[in-house]
Design a protein around this motif. Structure first.
Motif, PDB file in Angstrom:
ATOM      1  N   THR A   1     -25.353  22.448 -71.685  1.00  0.00           N
ATOM      2  CA  THR A   1     -25.678  21.775 -72.957  1.00  0.00           C
ATOM      3  C   THR A   1     -24.439  21.372 -73.745  1.00  0.00           C
ATOM      4  OG1 THR A   1     -25.903  23.942 -74.009  1.00  0.00           O
ATOM      5  CG2 THR A   1     -27.915  22.900 -73.177  1.00  0.00           C
ATOM      6  N   TRP A   2     -23.348  22.077 -73.563  1.00  0.00           N
ATOM      7  CA  TRP A   2     -22.145  21.755 -74.317  1.00  0.00           C
ATOM      8  C   TRP A   2     -21.581  20.388 -73.954  1.00  0.00           C
ATOM      9  CZ3 TRP A   2     -17.706  20.827 -71.585  1.00  0.00           C
ATOM     10  CH2 TRP A   2     -17.668  21.264 -70.271  1.00  0.00           C
ATOM     11  N   THR A   3     -21.825  19.917 -72.736  1.00  0.00           N
ATOM     12  CA  THR A   3     -21.254  18.640 -72.304  1.00  0.00           C
ATOM     13  C   THR A   3     -21.826  17.459 -73.080  1.00  0.00           C
ATOM     14  OG1 THR A   3     -22.890  18.466 -70.532  1.00  0.00           O
ATOM     15  CG2 THR A   3     -20.768  19.465 -69.978  1.00  0.00           C
ATOM     16  N   THR A   4     -23.081  17.564 -73.477  1.00  0.00           N
ATOM     17  CA  THR A   4     -23.691  16.490 -74.256  1.00  0.00           C
ATOM     18  C   THR A   4     -23.006  16.330 -75.603  1.00  0.00           C
ATOM     19  OG1 THR A   4     -25.799  16.949 -73.186  1.00  0.00           O
ATOM     20  CG2 THR A   4     -25.867  15.634 -75.202  1.00  0.00           C
TER      21      THR A   4
ATOM     22  N   ALA B   1     -19.907  17.461 -96.962  1.00  0.00           N
ATOM     23  CA  ALA B   1     -21.216  18.121 -96.909  1.00  0.00           C
ATOM     24  C   ALA B   1     -21.425  18.904 -95.614  1.00  0.00           C
ATOM     25  CB  ALA B   1     -22.328  17.087 -97.079  1.00  0.00           C
ATOM     26  N   GLU B   2     -20.873  18.419 -94.514  1.00  0.00           N
ATOM     27  CA  GLU B   2     -21.136  19.028 -93.201  1.00  0.00           C
ATOM     28  C   GLU B   2     -19.954  19.825 -92.651  1.00  0.00           C
ATOM     29  OE1 GLU B   2     -24.049  18.913 -91.785  1.00  0.00           O
ATOM     30  OE2 GLU B   2     -24.980  17.423 -93.086  1.00  0.00           O
TER      31      GLU B   2
ATOM     32  N   ILE C   1     -22.217  22.991 -84.803  1.00  0.00           N
ATOM     33  CA  ILE C   1     -23.017  22.359 -83.756  1.00  0.00           C
ATOM     34  C   ILE C   1     -23.532  23.506 -82.886  1.00  0.00           C
ATOM     35  CG2 ILE C   1     -22.955  20.832 -81.758  1.00  0.00           C
ATOM     36  CD1 ILE C   1     -20.756  19.245 -83.200  1.00  0.00           C
ATOM     37  N   PRO C   2     -24.843  23.634 -82.716  1.00  0.00           N
ATOM     38  CA  PRO C   2     -25.403  24.817 -82.048  1.00  0.00           C
ATOM     39  C   PRO C   2     -24.861  25.098 -80.644  1.00  0.00           C
ATOM     40  CG  PRO C   2     -27.141  23.497 -83.017  1.00  0.00           C
ATOM     41  CD  PRO C   2     -25.871  22.728 -83.159  1.00  0.00           C
ATOM     42  N   THR C   3     -24.630  24.080 -79.849  1.00  0.00           N
ATOM     43  CA  THR C   3     -24.203  24.311 -78.468  1.00  0.00           C
ATOM     44  C   THR C   3     -22.687  24.448 -78.333  1.00  0.00           C
ATOM     45  OG1 THR C   3     -24.185  21.932 -78.063  1.00  0.00           O
ATOM     46  CG2 THR C   3     -26.195  23.139 -77.476  1.00  0.00           C
ATOM     47  N   VAL C   4     -21.951  24.011 -79.335  1.00  0.00           N
ATOM     48  CA  VAL C   4     -20.480  24.109 -79.332  1.00  0.00           C
ATOM     49  C   VAL C   4     -20.080  24.630 -80.705  1.00  0.00           C
ATOM     50  CG1 VAL C   4     -18.331  22.882 -78.832  1.00  0.00           C
ATOM     51  CG2 VAL C   4     -20.469  22.028 -77.889  1.00  0.00           C
ATOM     52  N   GLU C   5     -20.087  25.931 -80.862  1.00  0.00           N
ATOM     53  CA  GLU C   5     -19.925  26.532 -82.190  1.00  0.00           C
ATOM     54  C   GLU C   5     -18.527  26.386 -82.780  1.00  0.00           C
ATOM     55  OE1 GLU C   5     -21.440  30.466 -82.128  1.00  0.00           O
ATOM     56  OE2 GLU C   5     -23.463  29.820 -81.597  1.00  0.00           O
TER      57      GLU C   5
ATOM     58  N   GLY D   1     -18.690  18.427 -89.580  1.00  0.00           N
ATOM     59  CA  GLY D   1     -17.661  17.939 -90.486  1.00  0.00           C
ATOM     60  C   GLY D   1     -16.465  17.365 -89.750  1.00  0.00           C
ATOM     61  N   TYR D   2     -16.116  17.946 -88.594  1.00  0.00           N
ATOM     62  CA  TYR D   2     -15.007  17.418 -87.793  1.00  0.00           C
ATOM     63  C   TYR D   2     -15.329  16.011 -87.277  1.00  0.00           C
ATOM     64  CZ  TYR D   2     -13.353  22.293 -87.530  1.00  0.00           C
ATOM     65  OH  TYR D   2     -12.921  23.560 -87.814  1.00  0.00           O
TER      66      TYR D   2
END
Length: 160
Positions: free
Chosen positions: A39-42, A111-112, A117-121, A126-127
């Motif tokens: 999932t991280w690749t997406t 704001a972000e 990001i859930p799969t790449v913590e 924001g980045y």
């Protein structure tokens, strides 16, 4: 300054493109050979694609490599003042879009900034918006340089 910025943006885009290719290759290998989605690749692929687009566009602006329909401008190109007027009107529309996009990217960055990001913590949304903001500021810089270039060219032709 312009050439240094172009070189930095080209190198950043090349690095992001390499990372994108590796992420996509890992996704293909994990799905087709291992039968398990990575999932991280997406998310990495999406981030790198965003970076290539927003960091590559300023290069297109200064090199005038973007696609454009110039039929009306070409018909008016015989009259220097009319051509300048079309260029200025076109640039005003571009500046409006760029300033709007920059304002939105700035607000979303703030704001972000801490939203993971859930799969790449280790990457936050924001980045991603920061990359958009840097790209937008670079686009504004390059557009100003381009506008300055054709206005100075027009003034030089008027003097002769």
């Amino acid at each position: 300054m312009e050439k240094k910025l172009v070189k930095i943006l080209e190198n950043a885009c090349a690095l992001c493109l390499c990372i994108l290719v590796v992420a996509v290759a890992c996704q293909v290998i994990s799905r087709e050979i291992l039968h398990a989605a990575a999932t991280w690749t997406t998310e990495i692929g999406r981030a790198m694609f965003l970076a290539v687009v927003f960091l590559g566009t300023p290069i297109l602006i200064i090199e005038e490599g973007q696609m454009a329909v110039t039929m009306i401008k070409d018909m008016a190109s015989r009259k220097k003042t009319t051509a300048l007027l079309f260029n200025v009107i076109g640039d005003l529309v571009i500046y409006f879009g760029l300033f709007t996009l920059t304002y939105g990217a700035y607000n979303r960055t703030l704001a972000e900034w801490h939203t993971m990001i859930p799969t790449v913590e280790w990457i936050t949304y924001g980045y991603l918006y920061l990359v958009m903001l840097i790209g937008c500021l670079s686009m504004i810089f390059m557009q100003v340089r381009r506008t300055k270039k054709y206005i100075l060219s027009y003034l030089a032709k008027e003097e002769t």
